[in-house]
Design a protein around this motif. Structure first.
Motif, PDB file in Angstrom:
ATOM      1  N   THR A 202       0.830  -1.210   0.000  1.00 28.20           N
ATOM      2  CA  THR A 202       0.000   0.000   0.000  1.00 28.20           C
ATOM      3  C   THR A 202       0.862   1.257   0.000  1.00 28.20           C
ATOM      4  N   GLN A 416     -10.652  -3.792  -5.220  1.00 30.69           N
ATOM      5  CA  GLN A 416      -9.511  -3.769  -6.130  1.00 30.69           C
ATOM      6  C   GLN A 416      -9.933  -3.265  -7.504  1.00 30.69           C
ATOM      7  N   LEU A 419     -10.597   0.522  -7.223  1.00 30.62           N
ATOM      8  CA  LEU A 419      -9.361   1.303  -7.169  1.00 30.62           C
ATOM      9  C   LEU A 419      -8.736   1.426  -8.553  1.00 30.62           C
ATOM     10  N   THR A 423      -8.169   5.047 -10.274  1.00 29.82           N
ATOM     11  CA  THR A 423      -6.814   5.498 -10.602  1.00 29.82           C
ATOM     12  C   THR A 423      -6.715   5.900 -12.072  1.00 29.82           C
ATOM     13  N   VAL A 436      -9.709   8.348  -5.691  1.00 25.75           N
ATOM     14  CA  VAL A 436      -8.561   7.459  -5.493  1.00 25.75           C
ATOM     15  C   VAL A 436      -8.278   7.282  -4.008  1.00 25.75           C
ATOM     16  N   ALA A 439     -10.902   4.955  -2.460  1.00 31.16           N
ATOM     17  CA  ALA A 439     -10.788   3.571  -2.933  1.00 31.16           C
ATOM     18  C   ALA A 439      -9.557   2.885  -2.337  1.00 31.16           C
ATOM     19  N   GLN A 440      -8.422   3.611  -2.313  1.00 34.10           N
ATOM     20  CA  GLN A 440      -7.201   3.015  -1.770  1.00 34.10           C
ATOM     21  C   GLN A 440      -7.331   2.751  -0.276  1.00 34.10           C
ATOM     22  N   LEU A 443      -9.666  -0.229   0.306  1.00 37.66           N
ATOM     23  CA  LEU A 443      -9.037  -1.493  -0.043  1.00 37.66           C
ATOM     24  C   LEU A 443      -8.034  -1.916   1.031  1.00 37.66           C
TER      25      LEU A 443
END
Length: 482
Positions: A202, A416, A419, A423, A436, A439-440, A443
């Motif tokens: 990450t 996933q 994301l 992105t 982003v 989502a990151q 995740l």
């Protein structure tokens, strides 16, 4: 004739009564099925531990612990102690033999002593003028036998035997707890290893987001706020990574102590996701639990010992009969006479003794042992109830952790995908940094949560195996040696 009398006394002793109640397993309702699972003849507890835990590194850790763990060594020494005590108790039932020898010499002398006169000094003669010598030698062997008319000795043997068996079950309980702790701690360590890997991955993703954001900031496509947010998220993940790495080292130290060593690096085997989980975990029959769990069997043996001690206390209130006998030879000599002997010496004695003034105190000792038996019975029943609770808790944990893991795997797959789209859109200028960022972050949290659920699923299988009294024993360990 003498042999016939001894045989008759032996038969009388063995046929004599035993005071106090005879032990019988208490009636304890066990039920016919489990609350959350059907009862079957098959049980996961019938598997030896090396068939349940397939990781070679974990198996080696278990073998090392069974050889080196200090608590287990203490339990083994305790078994030897109580085995010796049982042997001592058994010897009280048979006659005891003693021997003795004696030899001495006595010499008396009579001397002429000059009487002192005025101006003269007393003088002693140079030689004695007479004397007597007496000497004797003897050797004796004796036998002492307490007739166990009221069963005190036999009840003592019963109590000692039950205490010995309780120590055997205590060792099994320690082995069971030790291997369970090693397996669960190892899974904790592998889960932390996976979480460290996720955090590092990450951080790399955040590094890429920071790099791209700086380029876009230089071109005037985004504001400084976007870059600051990405850098803040990267710093937060780095801080969490440091905490995870600390926990991993501490888990290694915990495992080292369980192995009986000072803190050291622990060898890893299969990853957390590669650990083999049985597709089915049948719990077996509820009635089998009373025959398999070492803590329940230990509590039962303690109850049996307490029951036998009631008979010991009751027998102490009655007279005891002790037979003693001795035989030997002796020889003596007196000055001026020929040597006299050897003479044969024989003796027999029977004694009977019993309490009078302390009979009341001995009666209260019976009450003390009866109260201890009541306590042991309550402890035994509590152990059974607790065992059923632990099995039911482990069953629901196995079932729900499997369901939770399946749901979280779908969640991670969806995040996933989200994301990836976010992105691509952000790099193309069609989405904001918030897409982003969200989502990151989602995740990352979901992956950590999935790892924890995977660990809980493995741990719940181990907990169920332990709760059922699985096949972890020193004999199993010997069979597992390569």
């Amino acid at each position: 004739m003498r042999r016939l009398c001894i045989a008759a006394l032996a038969v009388l002793t063995l046929a004599a009564c035993k005071m106090g109640p005879n032990y019988a397993r208490p009636e304890t309702p066990t039920g016919e099925s489990w609350k959350l699972s059907p009862a079957t003849s098959e049980s996961i507890a019938n598997l030896p531990w090396w068939e349940l835990l397939k990781d070679p590194a974990l198996q080696q850790l278990i073998r090392t612990a069974l050889d080196e763990n200090l608590d287990l060594r203490t339990a083994a020494a305790s078994i030897k102690e109580f085995e010796a005590a049982l042997t001592i108790a058994r010897y009280d039932l048979i006659p005891s033999l003693t021997y003795s020898g004696l030899g001495f010499i006595v010499r008396s002398t009579k001397s002429a002593i000059g009487l002192p006169v005025a101006g003269a000094t007393a003088t002693l003669p140079s030689e004695s003028t007479g004397g007597t010598t007496f000497s004797t030698e003897s050797a004796t062997a004796g036998v002492k036998w307490e007739l166990d008319l009221w069963g005190r000795i036999r009840r003592s043997i019963e109590a000692a035997n039950a205490q010995f068996l309780a120590q055997v079950e205590n060792q099994r309980a320690i082995v069971l707890g030790l291997v369970s702790n090693i397996a669960q701690t190892y899974f904790d360590l592998r889960a932390l290893d996976l979480q460290v890997e996720i955090a590092k991955r990450t951080i790399k993703a955040w590094d890429e987001s920071v790099r791209i954001s700086r380029i876009r900031l230089e071109h005037g496509d985004i504001s400084k706020l976007d870059l600051d947010q990405f850098e803040a998220e990267r710093a937060g993940t780095a801080a969490q990574l440091a905490d995870l790495e600390q926990q991993a080292v501490q888990k290694e130290n915990q495992l080292s102590v369980l192995l009986g060593y000072r803190p050291m690096t622990i060898a890893r085997g299969l990853t957390l996701t590669d650990q083999i989980i049985p597709p089915e975990v049948p719990p077996g029959l509820p009635s089998d639990l009373l025959q398999r769990r070492p803590d329940i069997l230990q509590a039962e043996q303690q109850l049996a010992a307490a029951t036998a001690n009631i008979g010991v206390a009751q027998a102490q209130r009655f007279p005891s009969v002790v037979l003693t006998g001795s035989g030997g030879v002796s020889n003596f000599q007196l000055t001026g006479l020929a040597s006299q002997g050897p003479f044969a010496t024989l003796g027999a004695l029977g004694t009977i003794s019993g309490p009078i003034l302390n009979a009341t105190a001995l009666g209260y000792q019976v009450k003390v042992n009866e109260a201890r038996t009541t306590q042991a019975l309550a402890q035994y029943r509590r152990m059974i109830i607790t065992a059923f609770q632990e099995v039911e808790n482990a069953l629901i944990a196995v079932q729900k952790s499997r369901e939770r893991r399946a749901a979280q795997e779908r969640q991670v797959a969806a995040l996933q995908s989200a994301l990836g789209f976010a992105t691509q859109r952000y790099h193309g200028g069609r989405a904001s940094y918030l897409d982003v960022l969200t989502a990151q972050r989602n995740l990352y949290v979901a992956e950590l949560s999935l790892t924890e659920t995977h660990r809980l699923q493995l741990a719940s299988v181990v907990q169920l195996y332990k709760a059922l009294g699985g096949g972890w024993s020193p004999l199993d360990a010997e069979q597992a040696q390569p």
